[in-house]
Design a protein around this motif. Structure first.
Motif, mmCIF file in Angstrom:
data_model
loop_
_atom_site.group_PDB
_atom_site.id
_atom_site.type_symbol
_atom_site.label_atom_id
_atom_site.label_comp_id
_atom_site.label_asym_id
_atom_site.label_seq_id
_atom_site.Cartn_x
_atom_site.Cartn_y
_atom_site.Cartn_z
ATOM 1 N N TYR A 155 -5.263 -3.937 -9.071
ATOM 2 C CA TYR A 155 -4.379 -4.942 -8.507
ATOM 3 C C TYR A 155 -3.665 -4.236 -7.351
ATOM 4 O O TYR A 155 -2.564 -3.726 -7.483
ATOM 5 C CB TYR A 155 -3.403 -5.437 -9.575
ATOM 6 C CG TYR A 155 -2.533 -6.586 -9.136
ATOM 7 C CD1 TYR A 155 -3.039 -7.623 -8.360
ATOM 8 C CD2 TYR A 155 -1.212 -6.651 -9.505
ATOM 9 C CE1 TYR A 155 -2.240 -8.685 -7.968
ATOM 10 C CE2 TYR A 155 -0.400 -7.709 -9.119
ATOM 11 C CZ TYR A 155 -0.927 -8.711 -8.353
ATOM 12 O OH TYR A 155 -0.132 -9.752 -7.961
ATOM 13 N N ARG A 156 -4.343 -4.179 -6.222
ATOM 14 C CA ARG A 156 -3.879 -3.400 -5.074
ATOM 15 C C ARG A 156 -2.536 -3.879 -4.538
ATOM 16 O O ARG A 156 -1.728 -3.090 -4.081
ATOM 17 C CB ARG A 156 -4.936 -3.438 -3.968
ATOM 18 C CG ARG A 156 -4.611 -2.630 -2.723
ATOM 19 C CD ARG A 156 -4.655 -1.122 -2.930
ATOM 20 N NE ARG A 156 -5.910 -0.627 -3.388
ATOM 21 C CZ ARG A 156 -6.884 -0.160 -2.621
ATOM 22 N NH1 ARG A 156 -6.767 -0.155 -1.340
ATOM 23 N NH2 ARG A 156 -7.994 0.284 -3.156
ATOM 24 N N SER A 157 -2.276 -5.180 -4.628
ATOM 25 C CA SER A 157 -0.994 -5.710 -4.168
ATOM 26 C C SER A 157 0.164 -5.061 -4.913
ATOM 27 O O SER A 157 1.213 -4.763 -4.322
ATOM 28 C CB SER A 157 -0.970 -7.226 -4.353
ATOM 29 O OG SER A 157 0.266 -7.751 -3.956
ATOM 30 N N MET A 158 -0.011 -4.846 -6.214
ATOM 31 C CA MET A 158 1.034 -4.196 -7.007
ATOM 32 C C MET A 158 1.282 -2.775 -6.492
ATOM 33 O O MET A 158 2.427 -2.341 -6.337
ATOM 34 C CB MET A 158 0.629 -4.160 -8.481
ATOM 35 C CG MET A 158 1.653 -3.496 -9.379
ATOM 36 S SD MET A 158 3.140 -4.488 -9.606
ATOM 37 C CE MET A 158 2.522 -5.725 -10.715
ATOM 38 N N LYS A 159 0.223 -2.056 -6.216
ATOM 39 C CA LYS A 159 0.373 -0.690 -5.702
ATOM 40 C C LYS A 159 1.076 -0.694 -4.350
ATOM 41 O O LYS A 159 1.959 0.131 -4.092
ATOM 42 C CB LYS A 159 -0.984 0.000 -5.585
ATOM 43 C CG LYS A 159 -0.870 1.443 -5.143
ATOM 44 C CD LYS A 159 -2.203 2.148 -5.158
ATOM 45 C CE LYS A 159 -2.039 3.613 -4.799
ATOM 46 N NZ LYS A 159 -3.327 4.328 -4.876
ATOM 47 N N MET A 160 0.700 -1.606 -3.495
ATOM 48 C CA MET A 160 1.325 -1.680 -2.171
ATOM 49 C C MET A 160 2.819 -1.994 -2.294
ATOM 50 O O MET A 160 3.628 -1.488 -1.524
ATOM 51 C CB MET A 160 0.612 -2.713 -1.297
ATOM 52 C CG MET A 160 -0.865 -2.388 -1.046
ATOM 53 S SD MET A 160 -1.186 -0.681 -0.534
ATOM 54 C CE MET A 160 -0.430 -0.648 1.045
ATOM 55 N N ASN A 161 3.186 -2.813 -3.276
ATOM 56 C CA ASN A 161 4.610 -3.104 -3.488
ATOM 57 C C ASN A 161 5.360 -1.888 -4.013
ATOM 58 O O ASN A 161 6.504 -1.655 -3.629
ATOM 59 C CB ASN A 161 4.781 -4.302 -4.424
ATOM 60 C CG ASN A 161 4.535 -5.608 -3.709
ATOM 61 O OD1 ASN A 161 4.784 -5.724 -2.511
ATOM 62 N ND2 ASN A 161 4.026 -6.587 -4.427
ATOM 63 N N ARG B 280 5.833 0.162 -0.918
ATOM 64 C CA ARG B 280 6.731 -0.444 0.062
ATOM 65 C C ARG B 280 8.191 -0.436 -0.389
ATOM 66 O O ARG B 280 9.079 -0.080 0.376
ATOM 67 C CB ARG B 280 6.288 -1.883 0.331
ATOM 68 C CG ARG B 280 7.050 -2.526 1.486
ATOM 69 C CD ARG B 280 6.387 -3.795 1.917
ATOM 70 N NE ARG B 280 7.141 -4.906 1.361
ATOM 71 C CZ ARG B 280 6.676 -6.123 1.192
ATOM 72 N NH1 ARG B 280 5.446 -6.399 1.481
ATOM 73 N NH2 ARG B 280 7.438 -7.071 0.727
ATOM 74 N N ALA C 58 -5.848 -10.554 -7.643
ATOM 75 C CA ALA C 58 -5.312 -11.897 -7.416
ATOM 76 C C ALA C 58 -6.023 -12.920 -8.292
ATOM 77 O O ALA C 58 -5.408 -13.839 -8.831
ATOM 78 C CB ALA C 58 -5.433 -12.275 -5.945
ATOM 79 N N TYR D 13 -4.707 -12.681 -11.867
ATOM 80 C CA TYR D 13 -3.296 -13.037 -12.035
ATOM 81 C C TYR D 13 -3.042 -14.510 -11.759
ATOM 82 O O TYR D 13 -1.926 -14.918 -11.526
ATOM 83 C CB TYR D 13 -2.415 -12.165 -11.141
ATOM 84 C CG TYR D 13 -2.138 -10.819 -11.772
ATOM 85 C CD1 TYR D 13 -0.981 -10.603 -12.505
ATOM 86 C CD2 TYR D 13 -3.041 -9.778 -11.647
ATOM 87 C CE1 TYR D 13 -0.725 -9.376 -13.104
ATOM 88 C CE2 TYR D 13 -2.801 -8.543 -12.242
ATOM 89 C CZ TYR D 13 -1.646 -8.359 -12.965
ATOM 90 O OH TYR D 13 -1.406 -7.152 -13.554
#
Length: 119
Positions: A47-53, A56, A17, A20
Motif C-alpha cells: 500500500y504505497r500511499s501509506m508509505k508515502m504518507n 511526508r 487502493a 482498501y
C-alpha cells in the motif's frame, strides 16, 4: 450502460487502493448491472500511499528510522485475479511483460462479449 454510453470502461488501480475499497460490493454491483468494465490491478504487494504518507508527514519518525512502515506490506494478500470468480467474472494474473498485451486482449474481448459490444 456506463457514463460513456456502451463503450467499455478500463479501471486501472494499484493493489493497495483496490484492497482498501469495498471490493465485494463493487463486484456484486458489476454482476447485477453488467457494465462493460475491465479492471486492471497493478500489484506491487504494498500500500504505497501509506508509505508515502509516513514519509511526508513524519520524515523523522520511527518508520523512517527503523525502515518498518506499518500498514504498507500487502505481500500476504490473496491472488487478486481470483477475486472476481464468485461473481462470475474472469481474472488473469500476469507476471511477465510479454504476457501483458495478450492478457489485455483476452480480457477486453471477454468484457465485450459479455456486454455484447462491438468496437
Amino acid at each position: 450502460m456506463t457514463a460513456v454510453g456502451d463503450r467499455p470502461v478500463v479501471y486501472t488501480v494499484g493493489d493497495g487502493a483496490f484492497l482498501y475499497n469495498p471490493i465485494v460490493q463493487s463486484l456484486e454491483a458489476s454482476r447485477s448491472h453488467h457494465p462493460p468494465l475491465l479492471i486492471v490491478v497493478f500489484n506491487n504487494g504494498q500500500y504505497r500511499s501509506m508509505k508515502m504518507n509516513h514519509l511526508r508527514f513524519y520524515p523523522g519518525g520511527a518508520a523512517v528510522g527503523t525502515g518498518e512502515f506499518l500498514g504498507v506490506d500487502l505481500s500476504g494478500q490473496p491472488e487478486l485475479s481470483e477475486l472476481g470468480a464468485p461473481f462470475d467474472m474472469r481474472g488473469e494474473a500476469v507476471t511477465r511483460l510479454d504476457e501483458l498485451v495478450p492478457a489485455l486482449d483476452r480480457a477486453l474481448n471477454a468484457v465485450l462479449e459479455l456486454a455484447l459490444i462491438t468496437i
